[in-house]
Design an enzyme around this catalytic site. Structure first.
Site, short mmCIF file in Angstrom:
data_model
loop_
_atom_site.label_atom_id
_atom_site.label_comp_id
_atom_site.label_asym_id
_atom_site.label_seq_id
_atom_site.Cartn_x
_atom_site.Cartn_y
_atom_site.Cartn_z
N SER A 1 0.85 -1.19 0.00
CA SER A 1 0.00 0.00 0.00
C SER A 1 0.89 1.25 0.00
CB SER A 1 -0.95 -0.03 1.19
OG SER A 1 -2.01 0.89 1.03
N ASP B 1 -9.71 -3.76 -5.50
CA ASP B 1 -9.10 -2.99 -4.42
C ASP B 1 -9.77 -1.62 -4.29
OD1 ASP B 1 -7.38 -1.65 -2.64
OD2 ASP B 1 -5.64 -2.76 -3.38
N HIS C 1 -8.03 -5.02 -1.43
CA HIS C 1 -6.81 -4.53 -0.80
C HIS C 1 -6.21 -5.51 0.20
CE1 HIS C 1 -4.15 -1.13 -0.25
NE2 HIS C 1 -4.25 -1.20 1.06
#
Length: 708
Positions: free
Chosen positions: A560, A645, A680
């Protein structure tokens, strides 16, 4: 920005592969001209079309076809590791106790816990009334509910004050857009409340029929409204009790621990605001505790006779203030625990007779017990060089029993209960590592690298005894470095598969986190963001200098915002790493931050800056990984993403990989793996995620010539 490692161990990136990959043709993405022009700067973005699946544009099908081609490519390149990956998966799975049970938590007359069964991916949410010897009541069987779903997440379990109803949220797409369900615990009947696009939880009023929940914007996924729903009524008529107009703020609703107040929190990176309402009057109007102030964050904890406020007003590292129940404005706030320049005040846990403060000093977490009658303070002491200690769920207010968790790089996650009055401490549970785990076979250290500006960067490291510090051992360096999120030392049973094959694992506690206090965060955000990247490089160079590893055996990993870190460091110093794992990476900073329709973008302005501002734009552009790819050698890179995501959209890593393929001059491996069913956080099952770890490990092992 270029920066090269100048040590004597440097090797050409094209000569350090230890194990051959197949000679397969990598996908070559099509280029289409797309001009971005702002602040007098004109940039062609030839892979912009990859946004079309998200935007539902004309090239949606072409995007999916490209991602599938990349999946076919990585599968072919890693084909020979399939048996090894399966062995790694089974090895890591075998350490997990499949039939297990959480430590029961007592709340409002019931013991609540979850338990897992052998072979099952999910869990059962259960309770027992009054005693642990009472009959078990299975409230939710998530294993059964998840049947037929590629992804299934249930969250936000909220029991009504009279213990007869349960509200929970379900996301079966992996976009973090939850639908709320109600279960009648007397009849067993479950009802879809028809309330969609929520954060996944709800809070009860004390009347047992009113709930409050957070509604998201369906496009940006920002939490925008707090709504009130009365059971049995049409959700279309739900009342909006609060709407957030500032798109840089997140909002939430929760109940105070003493059950007296319903609280609405609205906060961005630099300022916040709280509203409160008597939980006995759920149809009342929320009052503003203190209107938001520029560059001031605060949260409140109601006690019987006053409010405690954790705030950074005139207190960089936060302090605890107090104010009367009927005088909540800032002019009435008085110091309760004054600000300390060397201690970060993280949180407060309130009990009838005691308070427990979670603090951070010298980069380590600590818990401090405060006797509300005498004012006496006592810190809990631990002797490992790097560890993490934090409060656990402590829902009961009228108790002297406090639960906390403790872990280190070599100590499995442990749950303790401490009697705040007598000081007696008992171990409730320690993570069991099946197959045997000998703590004494591993070593953990706390090191300090010196950054270019003289700042000392903490590093937590673990390795198996016998690890040789001769520069020839492999090492995986991990970091995050954003949002003030601290990456503390913790145990991982899956990591043993790495350590047992000769790797060391290290965490670089770089600026952008909050490990060394609030200033540590301030010095790694906005116009100081590059400190995050140079700190990580300096940590890697230190580990090479001290002969823990060398550039031909050094690996880097981040996800991330940590994926942004990976993208930045391979641009700035590509020769320092043999391999890099970049997971769900935020690598197209400028383009994403310019597009307010992309989920969560406006929430990020206080972290990265707003590129509509000229100075912020050019600073972002100077480090954004996608913008700074050059014709040069890059290390071996594995990139992962998820088609659904919601945090970092799939097209960022896809564009980044496409441009890297086009520009890089080496013959090293560049792989992109897209989970077509997930978002995610990856897979939702408790074992499926191990397959992703197996791939990451196999990628590094292949580069090291390790095949068993």
């Amino acid at each position: 920005m270029k920066k090269y490692y100048l040590g004597i161990l440097i090797m050409s990136a094209s000569t350090i592969q230890s194990q051959k990959f197949p000679d397969l043709r990598a996908p070559i993405a099509e280029k289409q001209e797309h001009i971005r022009e702002i602040h007098g700067d004109k940039v062609n973005d030839p892979y912009y079309w990859m946004i079309d699946y998200f935007k539902k544009g004309k090239d949606s099908t072409k995007v999916v076809d490209y991602l599938k081609a990349e999946n076919t490519y990585w599968e072919g390149m890693m084909k020979d590791t399939e048996p090894f990956r399966e062995n790694l998966f089974q090895e890591m799975k075998a350490r997990i106790k499949e039939k297990d049970e959480s430590v029961p938590v007592f709340e409002n007359g019931y013991y609540y816990y979850t338990r897992t069964e052998a072979g099952k991916q999910y869990f059962k949410y259960c309770r027992k009334k009054g005693s642990l010897t009472a009959p078990e009541e299975i409230l939710l069987d998530i294993d059964k509910l998840a049947e037929g779903h590629a992804y299934y997440a249930a969250s936000g379990f909220s029991i009504s004050p009279d213990n007869t109803k349960l509200v929970y949220g379900v996301d079966d797409v992996s976009r973090r857009q939850y639908t709320l369900f109600l279960k009648d615990l007397n009849t067993g009947k479950t009802t879809d409340l028809g309330i969609k696009n929520t954060e996944g939880s709800a809070e009860w009023g004390n009347d047992n029929k009113t709930i409050f929940y957070t509604e998201k914007n369906p496009v940006t996924l920002l939490s925008e409204k707090i709504k009130r729903h009365t059971l049995g009524t049409d959700p279309a008529k739900d009342v909006t009790v609060y709407e957030e107009k500032d798109h840089s703020n997140y909002i939430s609703v929760y109940k105070s621990k003493n059950h007296k107040f319903l609280l609405i929190y609205s906060g961005a990176t630099t300022s916040s605001e709280t509203r409160y309402l008597d939980a006995d009057q759920p149809n009342g109007i929320f009052k503003v505790f203190q209107p938001r102030m520029k560059n001031v964050l605060y949260t409140i904890t109601p006690l019987e006779d006053k409010f405690l406020i954790r705030t950074n007003k005139d207190a960089l590292n936060f302090k605890i203030a107090e104010t009367p129940l009927d005088k909540t404005g800032v002019e009435n706030w008085k110091d309760f625990i004054p600000h300390r320049s060397d201690v970060l005040m993280q949180s407060v846990s309130a009990f009838k007779n005691y308070l427990v403060f979670s603090e951070r000093q010298n980069g380590l977490t600590q818990l401090v017990i405060y006797d509300r009658k005498t004012g006496k303070k006592e810190a809990l002491i631990f002797d490992e060089p790097a560890y993490t200690i934090s409060p656990l769920e402590n829902p009961e207010y009228n108790t002297d029993q406090f639960r906390f968790g403790y872990t280190s790089m070599i100590t499995p996650v442990s749950q303790f209960e401490q009697d705040l009055k007598t000081g007696k401490r008992i171990l409730l549970k320690q993570q069991e590592v099946l197959g045997g785990y000998a703590k004494d076979s591993y070593t953990t250290e706390r090191l300090f690298a010196t950054a270019k500006d003289g700042t000392k960067i903490p590093i937590s490291i673990v390795y198996k005894k016998g690890f040789r510090k001769d520069g020839n051992s492999p090492l995986l360096l991990y970091a995050y470095g954003s949002y003030g999120s601290s990456m503390d030392a913790a145990f991982s049973s899956t990591r043993l598969s790495l350590l047992n094959r000769g790797f060391a694992f290290a965490i670089a506690h770089i600026r952008g986190g909050q490990e060394m206090g609030r200033q540590w965060y301030e010095d790694g955000k906005m116009m100081k963001k590059k400190n995050t990247f140079t700190d990580f490089i300096d940590a890697g160079e230190y580990l090479v200098k001290e002969k823990y590893t060398s550039p031909k055996h050094l690996y880097a990993q981040g996800g991330s915002a940590g994926g942004l870190l990976m993208g930045a460091v391979v641009n700035m110093n590509p020769n320092l790493w043999n391999g890099v794992i970049s997971q769900v990476p935020f690598v197209d900073v400028v383009n994403t931050m310019l597009d307010e329709s992309i989920p969560l973008t406006t929430n990020e302005y206080d972290e990265w800056g707003n590129p509509n501002n000229k100075e912020a734009y050019f600073y972002m552009k100077s480090y954004s990984p996608y913008e700074n790819i050059e014709k040069k050698n890059y290390p071996n890179i594995l990139v992962t993403t998820g088609l659904h995501d919601s945090q970092v959209q799939y097209f960022e890593p896809a564009k980044w990989v496409s441009k890297l393929r086009d520009m890089k001059t080496d013959k090293n491996v560049l792989l992109l793996k897209t989970d077509m069913d997930y978002g995610h956080g990856g897979a939702s099952g408790r074992f499926d995620y191990l397959k992703d770890i197996s791939l990451v490990y196999a990628f590094m092992f292949k580069l090291e010539g390790i095949n068993k």
